[in-house]
Design a protein around this motif. Structure first.
Motif, short mmCIF file in Angstrom:
data_model
loop_
_atom_site.label_atom_id
_atom_site.label_comp_id
_atom_site.label_asym_id
_atom_site.label_seq_id
_atom_site.Cartn_x
_atom_site.Cartn_y
_atom_site.Cartn_z
N HIS A 1 0.84 -1.20 0.00
CA HIS A 1 0.00 0.00 0.00
C HIS A 1 0.87 1.25 0.00
O HIS A 1 1.84 1.35 0.77
CB HIS A 1 -0.92 0.02 1.22
CG HIS A 1 -1.80 1.24 1.27
ND1 HIS A 1 -2.95 1.34 0.53
CD2 HIS A 1 -1.65 2.41 1.94
CE1 HIS A 1 -3.50 2.52 0.76
NE2 HIS A 1 -2.73 3.19 1.59
N ASP B 1 -0.23 -5.81 -11.24
CA ASP B 1 -0.26 -4.43 -11.74
C ASP B 1 0.93 -4.12 -12.64
O ASP B 1 0.94 -3.10 -13.34
CB ASP B 1 -0.29 -3.44 -10.58
CG ASP B 1 -1.57 -3.57 -9.76
OD1 ASP B 1 -2.63 -3.83 -10.34
OD2 ASP B 1 -1.50 -3.42 -8.52
N PHE C 1 -2.66 10.61 -3.25
CA PHE C 1 -2.67 9.29 -3.87
C PHE C 1 -2.83 8.24 -2.78
O PHE C 1 -2.24 8.35 -1.70
CB PHE C 1 -1.35 9.05 -4.64
CG PHE C 1 -1.27 7.71 -5.32
CD1 PHE C 1 -1.77 7.54 -6.60
CD2 PHE C 1 -0.68 6.62 -4.69
CE1 PHE C 1 -1.68 6.31 -7.24
CE2 PHE C 1 -0.60 5.39 -5.31
CZ PHE C 1 -1.10 5.23 -6.59
N SER C 2 -3.58 7.18 -3.09
CA SER C 2 -3.71 6.05 -2.16
C SER C 2 -4.13 4.83 -2.97
O SER C 2 -5.17 4.85 -3.64
CB SER C 2 -4.74 6.35 -1.08
OG SER C 2 -4.84 5.26 -0.18
N SER C 3 -3.30 3.77 -2.92
CA SER C 3 -3.62 2.59 -3.70
C SER C 3 -2.83 1.39 -3.20
O SER C 3 -1.75 1.53 -2.63
CB SER C 3 -3.30 2.83 -5.18
OG SER C 3 -3.67 1.71 -5.97
N ASP C 4 -3.41 0.19 -3.43
CA ASP C 4 -2.70 -1.06 -3.19
C ASP C 4 -2.07 -1.53 -4.49
O ASP C 4 -2.70 -1.46 -5.55
CB ASP C 4 -3.66 -2.14 -2.68
CG ASP C 4 -4.13 -1.88 -1.26
OD1 ASP C 4 -3.43 -1.16 -0.52
OD2 ASP C 4 -5.20 -2.40 -0.90
N PHE C 5 -0.83 -2.03 -4.40
CA PHE C 5 -0.14 -2.59 -5.56
C PHE C 5 0.00 -4.09 -5.40
O PHE C 5 0.41 -4.57 -4.33
CB PHE C 5 1.25 -1.95 -5.72
CG PHE C 5 1.22 -0.53 -6.18
CD1 PHE C 5 1.28 -0.23 -7.54
CD2 PHE C 5 1.14 0.50 -5.27
CE1 PHE C 5 1.25 1.09 -7.97
CE2 PHE C 5 1.12 1.83 -5.69
CZ PHE C 5 1.17 2.12 -7.04
N ILE D 1 4.69 8.96 -9.18
CA ILE D 1 3.38 9.53 -8.83
C ILE D 1 3.52 11.04 -8.82
O ILE D 1 4.31 11.60 -8.06
CB ILE D 1 2.90 9.02 -7.47
CG1 ILE D 1 2.82 7.48 -7.48
CG2 ILE D 1 1.54 9.62 -7.10
CD1 ILE D 1 2.63 6.85 -6.12
N ARG E 1 -5.15 14.15 0.69
CA ARG E 1 -4.59 12.93 0.12
C ARG E 1 -4.42 13.09 -1.39
O ARG E 1 -5.38 13.34 -2.11
CB ARG E 1 -5.50 11.75 0.42
CG ARG E 1 -4.95 10.42 -0.07
CD ARG E 1 -5.80 9.25 0.38
NE ARG E 1 -7.16 9.36 -0.13
CZ ARG E 1 -8.16 8.58 0.27
NH1 ARG E 1 -7.97 7.67 1.21
NH2 ARG E 1 -9.38 8.73 -0.25
N SER F 1 0.52 5.53 0.08
CA SER F 1 -0.31 6.74 0.23
C SER F 1 0.61 7.96 0.28
O SER F 1 1.71 7.90 0.85
CB SER F 1 -1.14 6.70 1.52
OG SER F 1 -2.16 5.74 1.44
N LEU G 1 -0.21 8.33 -12.16
CA LEU G 1 0.76 7.24 -12.03
C LEU G 1 1.35 6.88 -13.38
O LEU G 1 0.64 6.71 -14.36
CB LEU G 1 0.06 6.00 -11.44
CG LEU G 1 0.87 4.73 -11.26
CD1 LEU G 1 1.86 4.89 -10.13
CD2 LEU G 1 -0.05 3.54 -10.99
#
Length: 228
Positions: free
Chosen positions: A149, A168, A160-164, A217, A158, A151, A223
């Motif tokens: 994760h 991906d 950016f916030s994402s799980d990789f 980012i 915020r 962030s 991204l």
């Protein structure tokens, strides 16, 4: 005739145990594998079906050719203590550390303050890597993948916030490499005018083979990825 514990005749080390239709290996990191003996061929049904030519088989001797064409001679063990080697074989262990990793980084650019957060989360998703035992027999080792994760905050906002997940990166890493790899880590390398540059490591465990993907980012949360 293959049932029981077998020892490498030359090295006098425990090699494998045949029980029912399954072979267990002395290395606890290797997956048990279903097997068949068809005529003069030993067939192992692991991730990739592998066949070995049997040269000789008796109740106390098993001789076959390994992947390199070398002759392997196994003799049936008469020592009941050799069974102790296989106590944990039914539950192959993962070779990665399975550790939760958290990183917080504060970046000051001019009058702007950014907070970058990375968390490496171990999962139960299995990654299978085919390797060879000392006898030249193909086995499967078990590893576990990570979800990472990321962030980024600008003050309280915020960006950016994402799980990789490793999937991906499928458009940057060859399919065959990705299948055997884990998403090992994402390290914040630098912050410049383009944004926040992370290096994602997609690695084949216990191997020098890895892909380093630049994940940038932007300050607007856009991204982009490039292979190093």
């Amino acid at each position: 005739m293959l049932q029981g514990v077998w020892i490498n005749e030359d090295e006098e080390t425990v090699a494998l145990r045949a029980k029912g239709d399954t072979i267990f290996f002395a290395d606890s990191t290797s997956q048990p594998v279903a097997f068949q003996i068809i005529h003069d061929t030993l067939v192992l049904h692991d991730a990739n079906e592998v066949k070995y030519q049997i040269i000789k088989q008796t109740p106390h001797l098993f001789v076959f050719k390994n992947q390199n064409g070398d002759v392997v001679r196994l003799v049936l063990s008469r020592d009941p203590n050799d069974l102790d080697v296989f106590d944990a074989i039914n539950r192959p262990v993962s070779l990665n550390q399975n550790q939760l990793i958290k990183r917080d980084t504060v970046i000051q650019r001019d009058d702007d303050r950014y907070h970058c957060y990375v968390q490496v989360n171990p999962t139960t998703y299995k990654v299978i890597k085919s390797v060879y035992t000392d006898d030249g027999v193909a086995v499967d080792n078990v590893y576990h993948d990570n979800i990472i994760h990321v962030s980024i905050f600008h003050g309280a906002s915020r960006i950016f916030s994402s799980d990789f997940r490793k999937q991906d990166f499928s458009h940057k890493v060859p399919k065959e490499i990705l299948r055997q790899s884990i998403l090992s880590d994402m390290i914040l390398q630098k912050v410049d005018t383009e944004g926040f540059q992370y290096i994602a490591s997609i690695c084949i465990p216990d191997s020098p083979t890895s892909y380093q993907v630049e994940v940038t980012i932007s300050y607007e949360g856009k991204l982009t990825m490039n292979v190093r």
